[in-house]
Design an enzyme around this catalytic site. Structure first.
Site: not given
Length: 307
Positions: A64, A139, A62, A268, A66
């Site tokens: 995001h 998510h 995805h 994570h 980070d």
């Protein structure tokens, strides 16, 4: 495929720490080198852990920050090393828009082609000897998990049967093992199924990305050799996990248990569990009886062939 090896480049959630970099996973799949996510600093981790830079494709779970901002510096490093071969970048919408911006940020052009592909749940990227399947997960934004599924392998070669049928040793044995028929000097044809056992299953690696536990991921993880599942939080952070659409270690273990996965690796991690993930490990082991480990930067896993 003879080699299936994972090297964890970054195992921290949201922000780097002294001990853990942002998300990144290098997978050596036979002759290919794949990246799954590319957080800031991933290229330095690749140097540190010796994965090399000959990456064929990058799969983003995805967008995001980070999980993907490291691609900017990584592509520039590839350009400075003289790369000319194309690289393929895959991810959920809006991969084309965001990755196009990243590719062209601060530089007019690269010395090699960059091909950007958007994937949705159920899409399959075929590779030599295996395929990468996109899995829609749960998510806060469009997000994918990935299942790397190896092709079936030929059955075991029965040497005594081949000899009894009059197959000469040497290249003819190799042809039969590759699934090709052989014509003997007397005109008879020996087929692969005459000398090979039942096909042997390939291996399966599943990478959750950032997600809540979800049925699609359970389905994709059925009988997986390894499930790499995010475990950002512990039990006492359950409300936060639901709010941010992440998973606890216990929930990751339940996914592994329900799917019948053969091994679970947790990654994570919230900075709360940076140096002491023992709580996560304990809670996961209360739910899942198979082998379970907490990944750390540089952690390497090699998956053996199935019998």
């Amino acid at each position: 495929m003879s080699l299936l090896r994972l090297t964890f480049l970054g195992t921290s959630a949201a922000q780097p720490t002294l001990h853990r970099n942002l998300s990144g996973l290098a997978v050596k799949a036979h002759a290919d080198l794949l990246l799954f996510d590319c957080g800031e600093g991933s290229q330095r981790q690749m140097v540190r852990y010796g994965t090399g830079f000959t990456v064929d494709a990058v799969f983003f779970t995805h967008f995001h920050a980070d999980h993907y901002l490291g691609i900017i510096g990584f592509l520039r490093t590839l350009g400075m090393t003289g790369r000319s071969e194309p690289i393929h970048l895959y991810g959920p919408p809006s991969a084309r828009r965001l990755l196009h911006q990243a590719v062209h940020l601060g530089v007019e052009s690269l010395s090699f082609p960059v091909e950007i592909h958007e994937l949705k749940d159920g899409d399959v990227v075929p590779r030599k000897g295996y395929a990468v399947h996109a899995v829609g997960v749960d998510h806060r934004i469009n997000a994918l998990g990935y299942a790397l599924v190896e092709d079936e392998r030929p059955g075991r070669f029965n040497l005594e049967t081949a000899r009894a049928l009059g197959v000469p040793e040497g290249p003819s044995f190799g042809k039969l093992q590759r699934g090709e028929p052989v014509t003997l000097a007397d005109g008879r044809t020996v087929k692969p199924e005459d000398v090979l056992g039942a096909p042997r299953p390939g291996r399966k690696l599943v990478i959750s990305g950032d997600t809540r536990p979800c049925p699609a991921l359970v389905k994709a993880s059925r009988d997986a050799d390894l499930l790499v599942h995010e475990s950002t939080f512990s039990d006492d952070e359950q409300e936060r996990a639901v709010e941010t659409r992440h998973s606890t270690a216990r929930e990751a273990a339940r996914v592994a248990k329900e799917a019948g996965a053969r091994r679970l690796v947790l990654t994570h991690l919230s900075s709360r569990h940076d140096t002491d993930p023992s709580k996560l490990l304990t809670q996961a082991r209360e739910e899942y009886q198979g082998p379970v480990e907490v990944a750390f930067d540089g952690f390497t896993v090699e998956l053996p062939l199935r019998d």
